[in-house]
Design an enzyme around this catalytic site. Sequence first.
Site, PDB file in Angstrom:
ATOM      1  N   ASP A 107      28.455  30.209  31.570  1.00 28.79           N
ATOM      2  CA  ASP A 107      27.184  29.554  31.680  1.00 28.79           C
ATOM      3  C   ASP A 107      25.927  30.343  31.121  1.00 28.79           C
ATOM      4  O   ASP A 107      25.038  30.978  31.675  1.00 28.79           O
ATOM      5  CB  ASP A 107      26.769  29.185  33.134  1.00 28.79           C
ATOM      6  CG  ASP A 107      27.648  28.162  33.943  1.00 28.79           C
ATOM      7  OD1 ASP A 107      28.419  27.589  32.908  1.00 28.79           O
ATOM      8  OD2 ASP A 107      27.735  28.111  34.861  1.00 28.79           O
ATOM      9  N   ASP A 123      37.554  25.174  35.680  1.00 28.02           N
ATOM     10  CA  ASP A 123      36.120  25.832  35.939  1.00 28.02           C
ATOM     11  C   ASP A 123      35.907  26.403  37.238  1.00 28.02           C
ATOM     12  O   ASP A 123      37.080  26.201  38.237  1.00 28.02           O
ATOM     13  CB  ASP A 123      35.079  24.721  35.672  1.00 28.02           C
ATOM     14  CG  ASP A 123      33.581  25.479  35.599  1.00 28.02           C
ATOM     15  OD1 ASP A 123      33.647  26.828  35.245  1.00 28.02           O
ATOM     16  OD2 ASP A 123      32.670  24.564  35.367  1.00 28.02           O
ATOM     17  N   GLU A 157      36.757  31.633  39.566  1.00 29.91           N
ATOM     18  CA  GLU A 157      36.789  33.175  39.971  1.00 29.91           C
ATOM     19  C   GLU A 157      37.400  33.467  41.209  1.00 29.91           C
ATOM     20  O   GLU A 157      37.711  34.623  41.262  1.00 29.91           O
ATOM     21  CB  GLU A 157      35.154  33.365  39.891  1.00 29.91           C
ATOM     22  CG  GLU A 157      34.502  33.539  38.493  1.00 29.91           C
ATOM     23  CD  GLU A 157      34.223  31.937  37.924  1.00 29.91           C
ATOM     24  OE1 GLU A 157      34.381  31.920  36.795  1.00 29.91           O
ATOM     25  OE2 GLU A 157      33.757  31.224  38.902  1.00 29.91           O
TER      26      GLU A 157
END
Length: 799
Positions: free
Chosen positions: A483, A405, A408
Site C-alpha cells: 500500500d 492480500d 502477513e
Amino acid sequence: MITNTELEYKGNLYPNTIVEFHRDTDKLYFTTSNGVILELTILRDSILRFRYATENIFEPDFSYSISENVSIGFNHLKVEETATEYLVYTAKLKVLLDKKTLRTQISDLDGNIINEDELGFHWEENYEFGGNSVKMSKITQNAESFYGLGDKATHSNLKGKRVSNWVTDQYAYGKDQDPLYKAIPFFIGLHNNKAYGIFFDNTFKTNFDFAHERRNVTSFWADGGEMNYYFIYGPQMSQVVKAYTNLTGTPELPPMWAMGYHQSKWSYYPESNVRAIAKNFRKMRIPCDAIYLDIDYMDGFRCFTWDKSRFPNPKKMISDLEEKGFKTVVMIDPGIKIDKDYWVYQEAIENDYFCKRADGAYMKGKVWPGECNFPDFTNPTVREWWAELYKEMMSEIGVHAVWNDMNEPAVMEVPTKTAPLDTRHDFDGHPCSHRKAHNVYGMQMVRATYEGIKKYVYPKRPFVITRAAFAGTQRFSSTWTGDNVATWEHLWIANVQAQRMCMSGYSFVGSDIGGFAEQPNGELFARWIQLGVFHPFCRVHSSGDHGDQEPWSFDDEVTNIVRKFIELRYQLLPYLYTMFYRYSKEGVPMLKPLVHFDQEDHQTHFRTDEFIFGEQILVCPVQEPNAQGRRMYLPRGIWYNYWTNEAVVGGMEKWVVAGLDKIPIFIKEGAMIPKYPVQQYVGELEIKELVLDVYYKNGVETSTVYEDGQDGYDYKKGRYSLRNFNLKGKPNELLIQQFKDGSFITSYETFKMNLHGLPFKIKKIQVDNEFVDLKDVKLNGNNNIHVSKDFTLLHIIGA
C-alpha cells in the site's frame, strides 16, 4: 579484542576450543568443548552452508525456502589440520577455521579474503520464550557495499543501514520505513570487485546491521531458531544472484496475459461498473488484459462468496469479459469470518483447521468481515483443504487468477497489526509459535492458493499474486510492493524496490502504479506508468477514495502518453517473455541494477535510478515534477537512444532530454529486440511477422527470442521456439547467425529487421551463403529488410 576463552561477554555466549572433527561425505562437523557444533556442508564448490548447534543438539533440519530442484554437487573437497586451525578446500574456496574460537575466514584460491568472522557465531539464552537469540558478526571489508534484502524502501546500497525482517502491513509507508511486507534474509556483499551472498535461512524475526553500529562490522541475528546460513561465492554478482535463486527456486512460466497491463481498484462494483471499465478500454484503444475485483465482490467480505446484489451472475460477466479479451482476477484474504452459517467457517471448525492460542482458544482477530479466525497454512492438511476451496470459483464460475492480500497476516485494532506471538502452528510437523511461523504465514497461504489454482485452471497455467512473502515464495506467486502513496517519493521507492526484489530472487514484481493511497496528478500518473510498463508485473491499483485512476482519468495529453507506453509494453511482450524464460530456467533477474550489470565500474555501486530491463534495454525513469529531462548514468559500452537512434558512449553521466511524453530508454549496441504488433490483449492478433530491431555493433553481441503457445504446458514437451542470434559487425558488413531449438512452429514465416546505426550503405545480401535480390528482401533504403525466419546465416555487405 574479546577472546572466546571468556565464555560469556555482555550476556552473549561463544564457542570455545574445537575438540573433535569428523567428516560425513559432504558434511564436516566441528565440535567445541562447550557443546557447540558447526556443521559445514559443501553444496557446490562455491556454495557452503554453515549451521551451528548449541548444547550438542541440532534442531530438525527443515526449510520452507530451499527448492527441491536445487543444484548440488562439488568437484573437490580436502581438509587439512595444523596446530592452530583446520583448512577446508573446494575447487573455488578456502575456509580457515580457528581451533580456539571456531571463527571462520573464507578466501578464494588466490588468497583474497572474501568474508571473515569478527566475533563470529554467538548466542544469548532467551529466558522469556526459551531457546536462544542467535547472532553472527563479520568484518566489513574495505569499501564494501551491500545489496538485496527484498522490498526495503531505502537506498539500493545498504552500507550504513540497519534493517529487520518481520512481514508487516504498513499502509502508506514512507522512505526508510522498516519492516515492510516481505522477509527475504538474503544480501550480497561486494568489495575488491568480488561478490558473495549470504542467505540466513531463519524464519524468526531477523535483523541486519551493515556497518551501522560499528563501521567495520556487519552482523545479522535472529530472535530464535538456529544460526543457519548459506555462503555463496561469485565472484560476479550475477553468479551470486543466479545461485541464490536456484537455491530458493523459480516459478514456472506464467501465461503471457499475466505480463500484460492490468487494471485494479478498491473496488470495482457493481457488475455494470466492471463492464463499463472494460468497454472504455476497448473504446479508447488502450491495451488491457485483466480487471481485478477487490473485497467488495464478496458477500459481507466472506471469502469464496459473491454479493448477488452487486454481481447477480458472475459466471456470465466473467465469460462476457473473456470474449472481449479480459481475464478476471479476484482477491482472497486469510481471515475467515466467524459465522456459523458460513460454509467455509463450518468446514474449518469441523476439521480443526484454525490457528489456536497457547491455551487452546482459537486465535481471533478483526479484519474486513469483522471478527475472524485464521487457517493454519503451515499445516499440509489445511493447505490441501484451502486449495480445494477454489474449485467452484475457478472451474465453474471461470475466474482466471487469484490475489492474496492481508496475508502477513494483517489484524486490525491491535498494536502489533498481526497475530499474537503465542499463536500455535503445525509448521509441517514441527510445532511452533507465531514467533517462528509469522514470516512464512503468507508464503504458505499463497502456496496453498497456487496449488488450487494450478489444479483448477488446468490445462492453462496458474497466475497468483501475494502481498506477504518469505524467501522462496517466488516459486508460487508474483507480488507487488503493498500500500504505497501517490507521491514522487514513492515513485522513487517503487523503482528501488523492484530492482532490489529482482536482486533478491523475486523478479515477478511490480508496484501499485500511480499510488494506492491518495491521488496522483496527471503528470505523476504518466511518469509512474512510464516506469511501471518496465516492471515484470504491471498493474494500476488504487484505494478509490480520492478519485479514479484509470488511464483516461486525467486530460487527453496524459491519456495519450499512457496509451503510448502501454502499447510499447505490448510491443515488447516477446522480449519480456524471453526475460521471464531466462529467469524461470536460469535464475537470471528480470531487472538488473547497474551494479549487477557492471560491478567493476565503481560509479554503479551507488546508482538507484537506472536499471537494465532484461539484458539489453537501459531504462531511467523521470522522478521529479516539471522535468523536461534528467541527468543519468550510462554504463560502459555504446548505447542507442531509443527515441533518436543516436549512439552514445557510456561510462559517464549525461543529460538526456525527456519531456512528459518520453523517458530515457537506451538499447545496447548489437542488440536484436523482438517486437509484436500492438494488441488490445494477448492473443487478439495472429502474429504475421516478427519485428527485430537490430542495433549495429562493431563487434559481437548475442540475443535470444523465446516463444511458445503463451499458455498451457506444451512447452515442457519441447513445443517451444528458442532462437539465439549471434551478431557480428565489421566496418563494412554485418553477419547474423541464428541457432534454433524446440519444435514449436510460430504463426509467422518472416522477420522484419529494422536496422539501426549501419555505418554503410547496403550493397549486397547473402542468406545462407547465397546472394538474394534486394527486391526479395524488400530493402527499404538502409532501414529494414524482410527475411525468412528459418535462415541460418544472414550476411549484409556494404558498398
